[in-house]
Design a protein around this motif. Structure first.
Motif, PDB file in Angstrom:
ATOM      1  N   ILE A   1       0.835  -1.204   0.000  1.00  0.00           N
ATOM      2  CA  ILE A   1       0.000   0.000   0.000  1.00  0.00           C
ATOM      3  C   ILE A   1       0.869   1.253   0.000  1.00  0.00           C
ATOM      4  CG2 ILE A   1      -1.710   1.318   1.311  1.00  0.00           C
ATOM      5  CD1 ILE A   1      -2.882  -1.158   0.041  1.00  0.00           C
ATOM      6  N   ARG A   2       1.887   1.265   0.825  1.00  0.00           N
ATOM      7  CA  ARG A   2       2.755   2.446   0.913  1.00  0.00           C
ATOM      8  C   ARG A   2       3.516   2.681  -0.394  1.00  0.00           C
ATOM      9  NH1 ARG A   2       2.859   4.697   5.787  1.00  0.00           N
ATOM     10  NH2 ARG A   2       2.273   3.465   7.629  1.00  0.00           N
ATOM     11  N   THR A   3       3.956   1.605  -1.034  1.00  0.00           N
ATOM     12  CA  THR A   3       4.652   1.749  -2.316  1.00  0.00           C
ATOM     13  C   THR A   3       3.717   2.319  -3.368  1.00  0.00           C
ATOM     14  OG1 THR A   3       6.163  -0.083  -1.841  1.00  0.00           O
ATOM     15  CG2 THR A   3       5.845   0.503  -4.157  1.00  0.00           C
ATOM     16  N   LEU A   4       2.491   1.828  -3.382  1.00  0.00           N
ATOM     17  CA  LEU A   4       1.508   2.315  -4.352  1.00  0.00           C
ATOM     18  C   LEU A   4       1.242   3.800  -4.143  1.00  0.00           C
ATOM     19  CD1 LEU A   4      -0.230   1.044  -6.634  1.00  0.00           C
ATOM     20  CD2 LEU A   4      -2.074   0.859  -4.969  1.00  0.00           C
ATOM     21  N   ILE A   5       1.103   4.207  -2.890  1.00  0.00           N
ATOM     22  CA  ILE A   5       0.853   5.623  -2.596  1.00  0.00           C
ATOM     23  C   ILE A   5       2.045   6.483  -3.018  1.00  0.00           C
ATOM     24  CG2 ILE A   5       0.555   7.295  -0.720  1.00  0.00           C
ATOM     25  CD1 ILE A   5      -1.099   5.157   0.746  1.00  0.00           C
ATOM     26  N   SER A   6       3.250   6.005  -2.776  1.00  0.00           N
ATOM     27  CA  SER A   6       4.439   6.787  -3.130  1.00  0.00           C
ATOM     28  C   SER A   6       4.603   6.924  -4.640  1.00  0.00           C
ATOM     29  CB  SER A   6       5.693   6.154  -2.528  1.00  0.00           C
ATOM     30  OG  SER A   6       5.985   4.909  -3.145  1.00  0.00           O
ATOM     31  N   ASP A   7       4.016   6.003  -5.390  1.00  0.00           N
ATOM     32  CA  ASP A   7       4.152   6.016  -6.854  1.00  0.00           C
ATOM     33  C   ASP A   7       3.082   6.841  -7.559  1.00  0.00           C
ATOM     34  OD1 ASP A   7       6.361   4.403  -6.692  1.00  0.00           O
ATOM     35  OD2 ASP A   7       5.306   2.546  -7.161  1.00  0.00           O
ATOM     36  N   HIS A   8       2.051   7.284  -6.818  1.00  0.00           N
ATOM     37  CA  HIS A   8       0.945   8.017  -7.438  1.00  0.00           C
ATOM     38  C   HIS A   8       0.594   9.237  -6.596  1.00  0.00           C
ATOM     39  CE1 HIS A   8       0.576   3.933  -9.099  1.00  0.00           C
ATOM     40  NE2 HIS A   8       0.007   4.511 -10.139  1.00  0.00           N
ATOM     41  N   PRO A   9       0.393  10.392  -7.251  1.00  0.00           N
ATOM     42  CA  PRO A   9       0.066  11.603  -6.490  1.00  0.00           C
ATOM     43  C   PRO A   9      -1.267  11.509  -5.754  1.00  0.00           C
ATOM     44  CG  PRO A   9      -0.143  11.988  -8.852  1.00  0.00           C
ATOM     45  CD  PRO A   9       0.519  10.662  -8.700  1.00  0.00           C
ATOM     46  N   ARG A  10      -2.217  10.764  -6.328  1.00  0.00           N
ATOM     47  CA  ARG A  10      -3.478  10.547  -5.621  1.00  0.00           C
ATOM     48  C   ARG A  10      -4.102   9.225  -6.067  1.00  0.00           C
ATOM     49  NH1 ARG A  10      -4.340  15.180  -8.785  1.00  0.00           N
ATOM     50  NH2 ARG A  10      -5.821  14.911 -10.507  1.00  0.00           N
ATOM     51  N   LEU A  11      -4.746   8.598  -5.101  1.00  0.00           N
ATOM     52  CA  LEU A  11      -5.382   7.308  -5.320  1.00  0.00           C
ATOM     53  C   LEU A  11      -6.791   7.350  -4.749  1.00  0.00           C
ATOM     54  CD1 LEU A  11      -2.445   5.022  -4.143  1.00  0.00           C
ATOM     55  CD2 LEU A  11      -3.229   5.255  -6.510  1.00  0.00           C
ATOM     56  N   LEU A  12      -7.667   6.594  -5.361  1.00  0.00           N
ATOM     57  CA  LEU A  12      -9.049   6.513  -4.887  1.00  0.00           C
ATOM     58  C   LEU A  12      -9.247   5.163  -4.187  1.00  0.00           C
ATOM     59  CD1 LEU A  12     -11.525   8.389  -5.037  1.00  0.00           C
ATOM     60  CD2 LEU A  12     -12.353   6.976  -6.930  1.00  0.00           C
ATOM     61  N   PHE A  13      -9.463   5.227  -2.871  1.00  0.00           N
ATOM     62  CA  PHE A  13      -9.652   4.020  -2.055  1.00  0.00           C
ATOM     63  C   PHE A  13     -11.144   3.729  -1.912  1.00  0.00           C
ATOM     64  CE2 PHE A  13      -5.305   4.493  -1.279  1.00  0.00           C
ATOM     65  CZ  PHE A  13      -4.808   3.491  -0.447  1.00  0.00           C
ATOM     66  N   ILE A  14     -11.544   2.536  -2.330  1.00  0.00           N
ATOM     67  CA  ILE A  14     -12.936   2.086  -2.223  1.00  0.00           C
ATOM     68  C   ILE A  14     -12.996   0.930  -1.234  1.00  0.00           C
ATOM     69  CG2 ILE A  14     -14.935   1.155  -3.453  1.00  0.00           C
ATOM     70  CD1 ILE A  14     -14.127   3.902  -4.465  1.00  0.00           C
ATOM     71  N   ARG A  15     -13.917   1.030  -0.283  1.00  0.00           N
ATOM     72  CA  ARG A  15     -14.118  -0.064   0.675  1.00  0.00           C
ATOM     73  C   ARG A  15     -15.585  -0.469   0.697  1.00  0.00           C
ATOM     74  NH1 ARG A  15     -14.291  -3.176   3.111  1.00  0.00           N
ATOM     75  NH2 ARG A  15     -14.185  -2.883   5.363  1.00  0.00           N
ATOM     76  N   VAL A  16     -15.814  -1.727   0.407  1.00  0.00           N
ATOM     77  CA  VAL A  16     -17.170  -2.271   0.465  1.00  0.00           C
ATOM     78  C   VAL A  16     -17.136  -3.611   1.193  1.00  0.00           C
ATOM     79  CG1 VAL A  16     -17.942  -1.125  -1.654  1.00  0.00           C
ATOM     80  CG2 VAL A  16     -16.925  -3.409  -1.788  1.00  0.00           C
ATOM     81  N   ASP A  17     -18.261  -3.961   1.783  1.00  0.00           N
ATOM     82  CA  ASP A  17     -18.442  -5.284   2.375  1.00  0.00           C
ATOM     83  C   ASP A  17     -19.512  -6.006   1.560  1.00  0.00           C
ATOM     84  OD1 ASP A  17     -16.611  -4.645   4.334  1.00  0.00           O
ATOM     85  OD2 ASP A  17     -18.136  -4.065   5.803  1.00  0.00           O
ATOM     86  N   LEU A  18     -19.131  -7.139   1.002  1.00  0.00           N
ATOM     87  CA  LEU A  18     -20.029  -7.912   0.145  1.00  0.00           C
ATOM     88  C   LEU A  18     -20.699  -8.995   0.980  1.00  0.00           C
ATOM     89  CD1 LEU A  18     -17.623  -8.230  -2.901  1.00  0.00           C
ATOM     90  CD2 LEU A  18     -19.357  -6.473  -2.479  1.00  0.00           C
ATOM     91  N   LYS A  19     -22.013  -8.936   1.057  1.00  0.00           N
ATOM     92  CA  LYS A  19     -22.764  -9.821   1.937  1.00  0.00           C
ATOM     93  C   LYS A  19     -23.908 -10.476   1.173  1.00  0.00           C
ATOM     94  CE  LYS A  19     -21.703  -6.890   5.934  1.00  0.00           C
ATOM     95  NZ  LYS A  19     -22.189  -6.348   7.228  1.00  0.00           N
ATOM     96  N   TYR A  20     -24.784 -11.144   1.939  1.00  0.00           N
ATOM     97  CA  TYR A  20     -25.991 -11.740   1.380  1.00  0.00           C
ATOM     98  C   TYR A  20     -27.196 -11.211   2.145  1.00  0.00           C
ATOM     99  CZ  TYR A  20     -22.886 -14.980  -1.015  1.00  0.00           C
ATOM    100  OH  TYR A  20     -21.901 -15.507  -1.814  1.00  0.00           O
ATOM    101  N   ILE A  21     -28.310 -11.050   1.433  1.00  0.00           N
ATOM    102  CA  ILE A  21     -29.546 -10.606   2.071  1.00  0.00           C
ATOM    103  C   ILE A  21     -29.900 -11.587   3.179  1.00  0.00           C
ATOM    104  CG2 ILE A  21     -32.006 -10.175   1.709  1.00  0.00           C
ATOM    105  CD1 ILE A  21     -31.272  -9.432  -1.207  1.00  0.00           C
ATOM    106  N   GLN A  22     -30.099 -11.078   4.384  1.00  0.00           N
ATOM    107  CA  GLN A  22     -30.226 -11.945   5.554  1.00  0.00           C
ATOM    108  C   GLN A  22     -31.370 -12.943   5.410  1.00  0.00           C
ATOM    109  OE1 GLN A  22     -29.978  -9.866   9.245  1.00  0.00           O
ATOM    110  NE2 GLN A  22     -30.351 -11.677  10.489  1.00  0.00           N
TER     111      GLN A  22
END
Length: 295
Positions: free
Chosen positions: A119-140
């Motif tokens: 992660i740190r290497t990726l950040i150092s190689d790009h001036p800006r990055l878009l971080f997406i966080r999702v949790d993939l689940k099932y309808i209860q």
């Protein structure tokens, strides 16, 4: 897909928790007897010997087999005598289960040690990055239809789509995922981190929604997606100085550290709510954590 009247994932989670409660919790004798009578028959008739189970569940199977022998599951009533036998036999597995728990913690720590420098290497190689966080689940209400084989199949289709750069995964630079098994609701789910080139994408909530739509398509509408990249969720993180998703700028040290911490959440064995969300049933050679550079 195999439709089962029994919520197998919840049942597996309940049996795993029963064993841990007996060995390490505060459950009383009557509760143990009641839960044995509640879970034993349904669990044994749904047992799949082609799958691998957690150490607590393996202990449950071995102990109950020693007590029940060749009797049919539906004939079994767990009275005081059988329950005492079960508890006594189970005590022989305490060290094994503790050792397995320690190994899981160690592996989680190793996963984090490998993820953080990437992660740190990726950040150092790009001036800006878009971080997406999702949790993939099932309808209860539909989750009782989902077996570990279904979950594995859906995850493979998702990883194929990511690898192929399909639609919402275009300009993706890196991804990491962690597979878990809910304790209270027994649901299988995936914590997913996607890192996009910030020069090509900037609408994180839109992208996250597109990922959710892809998951629903893969699961044929059995799945749903919890999106962390909403304005409300991000505002909550920002109030505590912990916002590490969305657009991350290389020259903003606080954003960078928050983004690293957000990524490392995937490798933490114990979640914020204190629940034990480790997978408790596996296909042979099934990985529960992965990361890769997509480009």
């Amino acid at each position: 897909m195999f439709y089962s009247p029994v919520n197998q994932s919840q049942l597996i989670s309940n049996v795993d928790r029963l064993v841990r409660d007996i060995l390490f919790g505060t459950i009383n004798f009557q509760q143990v007897k009641s839960q044995l009578n509640e879970f034993y028959y349904s669990f044994m008739i749904s047992l799949d010997y082609e799958l691998n189970y957690s150490k607590p569940i393996q202990a449950f199977i071995e102990c109950t087999n020693k007590i029940i022998g060749n009797d049919y599951s539906y004939n079994v009533f767990w009275d005081n005598e059988k329950t005492v036998q079960f508890i006594n036999l189970l005590s022989n597995y305490e060290k094994l289960i503790k050792k397995d728990y320690s190994a899981w913690h160690y592996q989680s720590h190793q996963n984090g040690k490998r993820l953080e420098p990437n992660i740190r290497t990726l950040i150092s190689d790009h001036p800006r990055l878009l971080f997406i966080r999702v949790d993939l689940k099932y309808i209860q209400e539909l989750s009782h239809h989902i077996t570990i084989r279904d979950f594995d199949f859906h995850m493979k289709k998702l990883r194929d789509a990511i690898h192929n750069g399909d639609t919402c995964f275009k300009h993706l630079l890196s991804q990491a995922w962690s597979l878990e098994h809910g304790e209270d609701n027994g649901g299988f789910h995936c914590h997913l981190l996607l890192i996009f080139d910030g020069e090509k994408h900037y609408k994180d909530s839109y992208l996250a929604d597109q990922v959710g739509q892809k998951w629903r398509a893969i699961t044929e509408d059995l799945g749903y997606c919890f999106i962390l990249n909403t304005k409300e969720y991000k505002d909550g993180l920002a109030r505590y100085g912990k916002l590490g998703i969305g657009m991350i700028h290389r020259n903003n040290l606080q954003e960078v550290e928050n983004a690293v911490n957000a990524a490392l959440y995937l490798t933490k064995p114990d979640k914020r709510d204190g629940s034990y969300q480790r997978l408790k049933v596996f296909l042979p050679n099934m990985n529960t954590f992965g990361q890769s550079m997509v480009i």
